[in-house]
Design an enzyme around this catalytic site. Structure first.
Site, PDB file in Angstrom:
ATOM      1  N   CYS B  93     -45.961 -19.148  48.883  1.00 26.67           N
ATOM      2  CA  CYS B  93     -46.234 -20.509  49.356  1.00 26.67           C
ATOM      3  C   CYS B  93     -44.974 -21.357  49.393  1.00 26.67           C
ATOM      4  O   CYS B  93     -44.638 -21.955  50.405  1.00 26.67           O
ATOM      5  CB  CYS B  93     -47.273 -21.168  48.454  1.00 26.67           C
ATOM      6  SG  CYS B  93     -47.559 -22.902  48.789  1.00 26.67           S
ATOM      7  N   CYS B  98     -46.669 -21.781  52.944  1.00 25.16           N
ATOM      8  CA  CYS B  98     -47.169 -23.132  53.200  1.00 25.16           C
ATOM      9  C   CYS B  98     -46.086 -24.204  53.349  1.00 25.16           C
ATOM     10  O   CYS B  98     -46.123 -25.014  54.287  1.00 25.16           O
ATOM     11  CB  CYS B  98     -48.076 -23.610  52.074  1.00 25.16           C
ATOM     12  SG  CYS B  98     -48.970 -22.350  51.206  1.00 25.16           S
ATOM     13  N   LYS B 101     -43.576 -23.777  56.269  1.00 22.44           N
ATOM     14  CA  LYS B 101     -44.405 -23.818  57.477  1.00 22.44           C
ATOM     15  C   LYS B 101     -44.756 -25.239  57.842  1.00 22.44           C
ATOM     16  O   LYS B 101     -44.655 -25.677  58.979  1.00 22.44           O
ATOM     17  CB  LYS B 101     -45.670 -22.983  57.213  1.00 22.44           C
ATOM     18  CG  LYS B 101     -46.720 -23.002  58.278  1.00 22.44           C
ATOM     19  CD  LYS B 101     -47.825 -24.030  58.059  1.00 22.44           C
ATOM     20  CE  LYS B 101     -48.677 -23.860  56.831  1.00 22.44           C
ATOM     21  NZ  LYS B 101     -49.756 -22.871  56.997  1.00 22.44           N
ATOM     22  N   TYR B 234     -53.717 -16.856  61.714  1.00 28.62           N
ATOM     23  CA  TYR B 234     -53.187 -18.222  61.601  1.00 28.62           C
ATOM     24  C   TYR B 234     -51.673 -18.235  61.462  1.00 28.62           C
ATOM     25  O   TYR B 234     -51.009 -19.148  61.941  1.00 28.62           O
ATOM     26  CB  TYR B 234     -53.874 -18.983  60.461  1.00 28.62           C
ATOM     27  CG  TYR B 234     -53.436 -18.597  59.074  1.00 28.62           C
ATOM     28  CD1 TYR B 234     -54.128 -17.625  58.349  1.00 28.62           C
ATOM     29  CD2 TYR B 234     -52.340 -19.207  58.472  1.00 28.62           C
ATOM     30  CE1 TYR B 234     -53.731 -17.276  57.086  1.00 28.62           C
ATOM     31  CE2 TYR B 234     -51.942 -18.861  57.207  1.00 28.62           C
ATOM     32  CZ  TYR B 234     -52.631 -17.890  56.513  1.00 28.62           C
ATOM     33  OH  TYR B 234     -52.228 -17.524  55.262  1.00 28.62           O
ATOM     34  N   GLU B 238     -49.432 -20.383  63.989  1.00 25.56           N
ATOM     35  CA  GLU B 238     -48.626 -21.487  63.454  1.00 25.56           C
ATOM     36  C   GLU B 238     -47.157 -21.306  63.811  1.00 25.56           C
ATOM     37  O   GLU B 238     -46.483 -22.261  64.213  1.00 25.56           O
ATOM     38  CB  GLU B 238     -48.813 -21.597  61.942  1.00 25.56           C
ATOM     39  CG  GLU B 238     -50.163 -22.197  61.565  1.00 25.56           C
ATOM     40  CD  GLU B 238     -50.457 -22.133  60.073  1.00 25.56           C
ATOM     41  OE1 GLU B 238     -49.691 -21.491  59.326  1.00 25.56           O
ATOM     42  OE2 GLU B 238     -51.467 -22.731  59.657  1.00 25.56           O
ATOM     43  N   HIS B 501     -62.868 -47.274  61.414  1.00 28.92           N
ATOM     44  CA  HIS B 501     -62.496 -47.360  62.822  1.00 28.92           C
ATOM     45  C   HIS B 501     -61.164 -48.064  63.002  1.00 28.92           C
ATOM     46  O   HIS B 501     -60.929 -49.066  62.330  1.00 28.92           O
ATOM     47  CB  HIS B 501     -63.607 -48.136  63.563  1.00 28.92           C
ATOM     48  CG  HIS B 501     -63.437 -48.152  65.051  1.00 28.92           C
ATOM     49  ND1 HIS B 501     -63.642 -47.035  65.830  1.00 28.92           N
ATOM     50  CD2 HIS B 501     -63.060 -49.146  65.888  1.00 28.92           C
ATOM     51  CE1 HIS B 501     -63.407 -47.354  67.097  1.00 28.92           C
ATOM     52  NE2 HIS B 501     -63.058 -48.624  67.154  1.00 28.92           N
ATOM     53  N   GLU B 506     -63.839 -40.466  61.655  1.00 32.22           N
ATOM     54  CA  GLU B 506     -65.130 -41.154  61.779  1.00 32.22           C
ATOM     55  C   GLU B 506     -66.048 -40.451  62.772  1.00 32.22           C
ATOM     56  O   GLU B 506     -67.268 -40.664  62.757  1.00 32.22           O
ATOM     57  CB  GLU B 506     -64.941 -42.600  62.233  1.00 32.22           C
ATOM     58  CG  GLU B 506     -64.420 -42.743  63.653  1.00 32.22           C
ATOM     59  CD  GLU B 506     -64.454 -44.175  64.170  1.00 32.22           C
ATOM     60  OE1 GLU B 506     -65.488 -44.843  63.985  1.00 32.22           O
ATOM     61  OE2 GLU B 506     -63.436 -44.620  64.749  1.00 32.22           O
TER      62      GLU B 506
END
Lengths: 159, 528
Positions: B93, B98, B101, B234, B238, B501, B506
């Protein structure tokens, strides 16, 4: 270039240091000449005299904790961008001051010192006088703060 | 093992074999629950816990255990990649996963933002804006090194011993390693295997000699240039995504389907969004070989599903075809730990292997999500059970995750396929909607792929089974809903939540169109 006034010493081994400990004037000898040769690009100025290089913990004890002069210890890392701004700034500001020395400690090579002084982030600067930590700051600070720190150490020394 | 013929007698007891030599007692049976190996002076194990692997799972368990008073050692070692890349403490990681990346993904997003900025009045020439790979690489590596350092300092502060060596099992209670200073043998009451995995290379000519993987891309010396990414999981998406965003020609070669483990409708939308951004896709193709040309470029030959052959030149070929667990290198047979399947992963029950005092966390586990937070959480809970008297076990269900493609995909819970399979189409209701982020209007960014769906039970309290979201900041959007799912989120509760909003999150509170109704899920306008 045979004689220089030094406030700090560039040490490559401790036997040399014990020789020079009580010497105010640096006599040329092979180790020192070699180290000076390595830094030839700085030429014959005093700019290198203020900077203490620490080789090991004993070194640190002798040159910082047991130093007659107050020492500003700058914890530095190659991968740390702010350090690349702060360290040259510190060198520049401590340069003209004869009473205060600067030691630069690379955090990657001195895990013990990092642990002892609880350095959690770099750049970290601690001010040592007579074996005691009298001030500390972490992170990049402006020139004012550095100057205040230097003059604080300097003033106390003179009184 | 050969023992001198004098001074021994051999006793057989039910459950274990015991050979007594002078004062030494060697108990040898790997299945014996309270196995104790005594040495000539009756030593107890040197450590309470030895952790193999200094990554997300290993370090979390080690630090937690040490905090609870255990004597802990962590062994971490990185075998260099074929091109010589290696890295410091912290695991995948921190070094090649992670963290770098996300930083490179951010770099690519900023490139997009610069182009949008002009529409918002910023005075600049977007055409003149280019990315300098060396600067980006340096910034990313500096950050990684700072994390390596902080990790080491933390281990030191928490009194965890860090050994930079590759540990292998000599027997169920002993791990051996070779380090700079010599050799070490460690005995412990408990072991945690947290060695993670590394990228696989395909078995084709030139793959290892000329190809790179995610292990190499984040510290690549020369800029990647025109890149072929083989693999559409993924990691592949990515990498292709940020390389494209940084200005490099990027192509993804897909063997079967994109994002195989994920909801396939969402995978298709992601593919379309990446194609819109300029990433090329080669569907149902398999690479055959890689050759180096005199100008140092790479000639890749591949076949499609019909057997037709193609070739093209690239500057870089990145393999992202899957990862293999590093279990073989541990000599687990000496410890009696079993592995399963082709991937040689470890099947555990509450992180315990078939050997009672040996545990495992992280990517080495069979059929568990390969995610950093999963490894960290499981590691911490395990340490608390071993040394803190706790009983909480790891819940591997409903773990939220995000694919950081240029337009991100975040999800938590079941995919539509799994939900339909598990409950049947009559029991499931899927609410869905396309939406338009407010910020996209001004620079006229494409909203064609901004989509979300909620999968829920149709009857009863209408419990929400899964949430899927494609759009900006998908990770941030989904995180809170992961907590909601843990609290048994229902459709009525979701619909009665008032949205903030204007945000994209939302939109989850505004769902009202079901797939079943057949109505158009495209929005008419905002705010009503």
């Amino acid at each position: 270039m045979s004689v220089m006034h030094v406030n700090s010493v560039i040490i490559r081994n401790s036997t040399l240091f014990s020789l020079l400990k009580h010497v105010k004037v640096l006599k040329p000898c092979s180790n020192v000449l070699k180290s000076l040769g390595r830094t030839r690009h700085i030429s014959n100025t005093n700019s290198l005299n203020k900077i203490i290089t620490i080789d090991n913990d004993d070194d640190f004890m002798l040159k910082v904790m047991n130093s007659d002069n107050p020492v500003i210890v700058n914890f530095h890392a190659e991968w740390c961008e702010p350090c690349h701004i702060l360290t040259p700034k510190m060198k520049e500001l401590i340069e003209p001051n004869n009473n205060v020395d600067l030691a630069i400690v690379d955090v990657e090579s001195h895990a013990e010192l990092v642990h002892t002084f609880e350095v959690k982030a770099v750049p970290a600067v601690i001010a040592v006088r007579n074996g005691l930590v009298v001030d500390k700051f972490v992170g990049l600070v402006d020139a004012n703060m550095i100057e205040n720190l230097i003059s604080k150490l300097d003033k106390k020394k003179q009184t | 093992m050969a023992i001198p013929g004098f001074c021994f007698r051999r006793l057989i007891y039910p459950g274990y074999n015991r050979i007594i030599v002078r004062q030494n007692v060697f108990v040898q049976n790997v299945n014996f629950k309270n196995f104790v190996r005594s040495f000539s002076n009756g030593e107890a194990p040197e450590y309470d816990l030895v952790v193999l692997g200094g990554g997300s799972g290993g370090l979390a368990a080690a630090k937690e255990a040490s905090g609870l008073g255990a004597k802990v050692a962590v062994l971490d070692f990185v075998k260099p990649t074929p091109i010589g890349t290696k890295w410091g403490l912290g695991g995948t990681c921190v070094n090649v996963g992670c963290i770098p990346k996300k930083l490179m993904h951010q770099a690519a997003l900023l490139g997009e933002a610069i182009h949008d900025a002009q529409a918002y009045g910023w005075q600049l020439e977007p055409q003149a804006i280019k990315n300098d790979w060396a600067s980006l690489r340096q910034a990313v590596q500096n950050h990684i090194k700072s994390v390596n350092w902080v990790t080491r300092v933390e281990l030191r502060d928490k009194k965890v011993e860090y050994i930079n060596g590759h540990g292998i099992f000599k027997d169920p209670r002993t791990v051996h390693t070779v380090i700079k200073q010599g050799e070490r043998t460690l005995t412990a009451k408990y072991f945690i295997i947290a060695v993670g995995g590394r990228p696989r290379y395909p078995n084709i000519p030139g793959a290892v000699e000329y190809g790179i993987t995610s292990d190499d891309i984040f510290s690549l010396e020369k800029e990647p240039g025109k890149t072929l990414v083989v693999g559409a999981g993924y990691i592949g998406l990515e990498c292709a995504g940020f390389l494209n965003g940084l200005g490099y020609d990027a192509t993804v070669m897909v063997r079967s389907v994109v994002l195989r483990e994920f909801d396939q409708q969402m995978a298709q939308i992601i593919t379309a969004s990446m194609q819109e951004k300029g990433v090329k896709f080669l569907f149902k193709c398999l690479p055959q070989s890689i050759e180096k040309l005199p100008d140092d470029k790479l000639l890749v030959k591949w076949k499609n599903a019909c057997g037709e052959e193609f070739s093209d030149t690239f500057d870089t070929v990145l393999f992202a075809i899957g990862r293999k667990a590093l279990t073989r290198e541990l000599h687990l047979d000496k410890a009696g730990v079993q592995v399963v399947g082709e991937g040689e992963k470890i099947d555990v029950s509450d992180e315990q292997t078939n050997v009672p005092h040996i545990f495992a966390v992280g990517d080495v586990l069979h059929k568990k999500p390969e995610l950093t937070p999963v490894a960290i959480h499981a590691g911490k809970l395990l340490a608390r059970r071993l040394f803190g008297g706790a009983t909480d076990t790891m819940d591997y269900q409903n773990v939220a995750t995000t694919v950081f493609s240029p337009l991100e995909y975040g999800c938590v819970g079941l995919s539509e396929e799994i939900a339909l399979n598990k409950y049947g189409p009559d029991e499931i209701e899927v609410y869905h909607a396309y939406y338009k982020p407010t910020e996209f209007f001004v620079p006229q960014r494409s909203i064609a792929h901004c989509y979300l769906k909620v999968i829920a039970l149709r009857n009863g309290d209408q419990k929400v089974l899964g949430l899927h979201f494609i759009g900006p900041h998908a990770g941030e959007v989904i995180q809170g809903f992961a907590a909601a799912i843990k609290c048994h989120l229902t459709v009525p509760a979701l619909m009665s939540t008032v949205g903030i909003h204007p945000t994209v999150a939302e939109e989850f509170t505004r769902i009202n169109i079901t797939k079943r109704s057949g109505k158009d899920p495209n929005p008419q306008s905002c705010c009503s």
